[in-house]
Design a protein around this motif. Structure first.
Motif, PDB file in Angstrom:
ATOM      1  N   ASP A  33       0.819  -1.209  -0.148  1.00  9.84           N
ATOM      2  CA  ASP A  33      -0.073  -0.058   0.102  1.00  9.84           C
ATOM      3  C   ASP A  33       0.790   1.244  -0.099  1.00  9.84           C
ATOM      4  OD1 ASP A  33      -2.542  -1.532  -0.097  1.00  9.84           O
ATOM      5  OD2 ASP A  33      -2.467  -1.378   2.242  1.00  9.84           O
ATOM      6  N   GLN A  34       1.770   1.228   0.902  1.00  6.56           N
ATOM      7  CA  GLN A  34       2.613   2.567   0.988  1.00  6.56           C
ATOM      8  C   GLN A  34       3.610   2.486  -0.277  1.00  6.56           C
ATOM      9  OE1 GLN A  34       2.582   4.920   3.243  1.00  6.56           O
ATOM     10  NE2 GLN A  34       3.801   6.099   1.666  1.00  6.56           N
ATOM     11  N   THR A  35       4.017   1.307  -0.895  1.00  6.15           N
ATOM     12  CA  THR A  35       4.743   1.465  -2.219  1.00  6.15           C
ATOM     13  C   THR A  35       4.037   1.924  -3.438  1.00  6.15           C
ATOM     14  OG1 THR A  35       6.124  -0.306  -1.437  1.00  6.15           O
ATOM     15  CG2 THR A  35       5.956  -0.001  -3.820  1.00  6.15           C
ATOM     16  N   VAL A  36       2.849   1.640  -3.390  1.00  9.56           N
ATOM     17  CA  VAL A  36       1.805   2.250  -4.535  1.00  9.56           C
ATOM     18  C   VAL A  36       1.633   3.704  -4.288  1.00  9.56           C
ATOM     19  CG1 VAL A  36      -0.677   1.973  -5.247  1.00  9.56           C
ATOM     20  CG2 VAL A  36       0.728  -0.230  -5.049  1.00  9.56           C
ATOM     21  N   ARG A  37       1.195   3.941  -3.068  1.00  7.57           N
ATOM     22  CA  ARG A  37       0.993   5.413  -2.860  1.00  7.57           C
ATOM     23  C   ARG A  37       2.432   6.330  -2.982  1.00  7.57           C
ATOM     24  NH1 ARG A  37      -1.952   4.025   1.778  1.00  7.57           N
ATOM     25  NH2 ARG A  37      -0.306   3.768   3.112  1.00  7.57           N
ATOM     26  N   ASN A  38       3.628   5.849  -2.965  1.00  6.91           N
ATOM     27  CA  ASN A  38       4.758   6.475  -3.302  1.00  6.91           C
ATOM     28  C   ASN A  38       4.710   6.573  -4.636  1.00  6.91           C
ATOM     29  OD1 ASN A  38       5.455   6.621  -0.704  1.00  6.91           O
ATOM     30  ND2 ASN A  38       7.009   5.097  -0.858  1.00  6.91           N
ATOM     31  N   ALA A  39       4.658   5.695  -5.551  1.00 11.22           N
ATOM     32  CA  ALA A  39       4.612   5.634  -7.045  1.00 11.22           C
ATOM     33  C   ALA A  39       3.789   6.563  -7.665  1.00 11.22           C
ATOM     34  CB  ALA A  39       4.440   4.211  -7.278  1.00 11.22           C
ATOM     35  N   ARG A  40       2.377   6.511  -7.119  1.00 13.03           N
ATOM     36  CA  ARG A  40       1.276   7.135  -7.385  1.00 13.03           C
ATOM     37  C   ARG A  40       1.722   8.803  -7.226  1.00 13.03           C
ATOM     38  NH1 ARG A  40      -3.954   5.858  -8.149  1.00 13.03           N
ATOM     39  NH2 ARG A  40      -3.580   3.972  -6.860  1.00 13.03           N
ATOM     40  N   ALA A  99       0.709  -2.330 -11.813  1.00 11.74           N
ATOM     41  CA  ALA A  99       1.500  -1.691 -12.715  1.00 11.74           C
ATOM     42  C   ALA A  99       2.483  -0.569 -11.881  1.00 11.74           C
ATOM     43  CB  ALA A  99       0.697  -0.984 -13.498  1.00 11.74           C
ATOM     44  N   LEU A 100       1.776  -0.020 -10.634  1.00  7.59           N
ATOM     45  CA  LEU A 100       2.390   0.868  -9.866  1.00  7.59           C
ATOM     46  C   LEU A 100       3.522   0.247  -8.886  1.00  7.59           C
ATOM     47  CD1 LEU A 100      -0.646   2.839  -8.624  1.00  7.59           C
ATOM     48  CD2 LEU A 100       1.201   3.895 -10.061  1.00  7.59           C
ATOM     49  N   LEU A 101       3.471  -1.086  -8.641  1.00  3.84           N
ATOM     50  CA  LEU A 101       4.442  -1.994  -7.843  1.00  3.84           C
ATOM     51  C   LEU A 101       5.610  -2.165  -8.753  1.00  3.84           C
ATOM     52  CD1 LEU A 101       2.148  -4.460  -5.918  1.00  3.84           C
ATOM     53  CD2 LEU A 101       3.558  -2.571  -4.882  1.00  3.84           C
ATOM     54  N   ILE A 102       5.220  -2.618 -10.013  1.00  9.64           N
ATOM     55  CA  ILE A 102       6.258  -2.771 -10.979  1.00  9.64           C
ATOM     56  C   ILE A 102       6.917  -1.633 -11.279  1.00  9.64           C
ATOM     57  CG2 ILE A 102       6.775  -3.462 -13.379  1.00  9.64           C
ATOM     58  CD1 ILE A 102       4.444  -5.477 -12.992  1.00  9.64           C
ATOM     59  N   PHE A 103       6.515  -0.624 -11.552  1.00  7.70           N
ATOM     60  CA  PHE A 103       6.894   0.898 -11.738  1.00  7.70           C
ATOM     61  C   PHE A 103       7.859   1.175 -10.654  1.00  7.70           C
ATOM     62  CE2 PHE A 103       7.367   5.351 -10.661  1.00  7.70           C
ATOM     63  CZ  PHE A 103       7.885   5.756 -11.975  1.00  7.70           C
ATOM     64  N   ALA A 104       7.442   1.095  -9.249  1.00 11.04           N
ATOM     65  CA  ALA A 104       8.318   1.371  -8.241  1.00 11.04           C
ATOM     66  C   ALA A 104       9.570   0.837  -8.237  1.00 11.04           C
ATOM     67  CB  ALA A 104       7.557   1.081  -6.792  1.00 11.04           C
ATOM     68  N   GLU A 105       9.548  -0.700  -8.699  1.00 13.55           N
ATOM     69  CA  GLU A 105      10.720  -1.662  -8.448  1.00 13.55           C
ATOM     70  C   GLU A 105      11.679  -0.858  -9.714  1.00 13.55           C
ATOM     71  OE1 GLU A 105      13.759  -4.178  -7.631  1.00 13.55           O
ATOM     72  OE2 GLU A 105      12.381  -3.317  -6.430  1.00 13.55           O
ATOM     73  N   ALA A 106      11.178  -0.675 -10.960  1.00 15.39           N
ATOM     74  CA  ALA A 106      11.720  -0.087 -11.960  1.00 15.39           C
ATOM     75  C   ALA A 106      12.466   0.983 -11.652  1.00 15.39           C
ATOM     76  CB  ALA A 106      11.073  -0.140 -13.031  1.00 15.39           C
ATOM     77  N   GLY A 153      13.986   2.001  -9.487  1.00 14.13           N
ATOM     78  CA  GLY A 153      15.419   2.051  -8.711  1.00 14.13           C
ATOM     79  C   GLY A 153      15.149   1.558  -7.187  1.00 14.13           C
ATOM     80  N   GLY A 154      13.840   1.298  -6.670  1.00 12.50           N
ATOM     81  CA  GLY A 154      13.677   0.802  -5.713  1.00 12.50           C
ATOM     82  C   GLY A 154      13.321   1.955  -4.363  1.00 12.50           C
ATOM     83  N   SER A 155      13.620   3.094  -4.816  1.00 11.21           N
ATOM     84  CA  SER A 155      13.616   4.099  -3.896  1.00 11.21           C
ATOM     85  C   SER A 155      12.086   4.486  -3.350  1.00 11.21           C
ATOM     86  CB  SER A 155      14.222   5.516  -4.281  1.00 11.21           C
ATOM     87  OG  SER A 155      13.655   5.977  -5.641  1.00 11.21           O
ATOM     88  N   LEU A 156      11.244   3.944  -4.184  1.00  7.58           N
ATOM     89  CA  LEU A 156       9.774   4.117  -3.825  1.00  7.58           C
ATOM     90  C   LEU A 156       9.317   3.037  -3.211  1.00  7.58           C
ATOM     91  CD1 LEU A 156       8.563   5.364  -7.218  1.00  7.58           C
ATOM     92  CD2 LEU A 156       9.152   6.634  -5.442  1.00  7.58           C
ATOM     93  N   VAL A 157       9.892   1.754  -3.040  1.00  8.93           N
ATOM     94  CA  VAL A 157       9.438   0.774  -2.515  1.00  8.93           C
ATOM     95  C   VAL A 157       9.725   0.752  -0.694  1.00  8.93           C
ATOM     96  CG1 VAL A 157      10.002  -1.845  -2.095  1.00  8.93           C
ATOM     97  CG2 VAL A 157      10.336  -0.699  -4.291  1.00  8.93           C
ATOM     98  N   VAL A 158       8.888   0.548   0.083  1.00  7.62           N
ATOM     99  CA  VAL A 158       8.728   0.458   1.355  1.00  7.62           C
ATOM    100  C   VAL A 158       8.827  -1.248   1.891  1.00  7.62           C
ATOM    101  CG1 VAL A 158       7.705   1.206   3.367  1.00  7.62           C
ATOM    102  CG2 VAL A 158       7.562   2.702   1.528  1.00  7.62           C
ATOM    103  N   TRP A 159       9.739  -1.514   2.679  1.00  2.00           N
ATOM    104  CA  TRP A 159       9.816  -2.728   3.071  1.00  2.00           C
ATOM    105  C   TRP A 159       9.041  -2.962   4.267  1.00  2.00           C
ATOM    106  CZ3 TRP A 159      11.625  -5.904  -0.610  1.00  2.00           C
ATOM    107  CH2 TRP A 159      12.506  -5.465  -1.671  1.00  2.00           C
ATOM    108  N   LYS A 160       8.524  -4.092   4.770  1.00  2.00           N
ATOM    109  CA  LYS A 160       8.117  -4.348   5.837  1.00  2.00           C
ATOM    110  C   LYS A 160       9.030  -4.420   7.069  1.00  2.00           C
ATOM    111  CE  LYS A 160       3.732  -6.349   4.432  1.00  2.00           C
ATOM    112  NZ  LYS A 160       3.000  -7.502   4.435  1.00  2.00           N
TER     113      LYS A 160
END
Length: 140
Positions: free
Chosen positions: A14-21, A124-131, A133-140
């Protein structure tokens, strides 16, 4: 499996999707800033020329920095979009880069149901977040 399929990792989706959005929502504005030009104001008689020139140089420098930062971010977004598969790229570009009047018009154009559209958009937002560079990805 997609090269950027991060669903197998322990991430806060959810947070990763929010960051990408949030990043992609800024795409149109960043594009306008990156293509903008600076126009000099007419000189003011009440200030000395030295002060005016110094103030003007500061404004120009601030403008150039903002424009360069916007260009770099647009370039990074474009590179990340180019790395993901065509279907997800098309979906994200239509949602965030092109101008659609409504989500309904968008998912109708893509021949998706409303639920199917939002499910696909989240992926798609999750895939974009990883593409990106990972700076959008939030780890648990």
């Amino acid at each position: 499996m997609n090269v950027f399929d991060i669903s197998r990792f322990d991430i806060n989706e959810d947070q990763t999707v929010r960051n990408a959005r949030e990043l992609l929502k800024k795409y149109r504005e960043l594009t306008l800033i990156s293509k903008s030009t600076y126009s000099l104001r007419s000189s003011r008689l009440s200030q000395s020329e030295a002060n005016y020139s110094n103030t003007n140089l500061k404004e120009i420098n601030k403008f150039v920095c903002r424009k360069n930062e916007a260009k770099a971010l647009v370039s990074s977004i474009d590179e990340a979009l180019d790395m993901i598969d065509e279907d997800n790229q098309k979906l994200l570009k239509k949602e965030f880069c092109d101008q659609y009047k409504s989500d309904y018009a968008l998912y109708s154009d893509l021949n998706l149901s409303e639920a199917g559209y939002y499910k696909k958009l989240k992926k798609a937002l999750l895939i974009f977040a990883e593409a990106f560079g990972g700076s959008l990805v939030v780890w648990k």
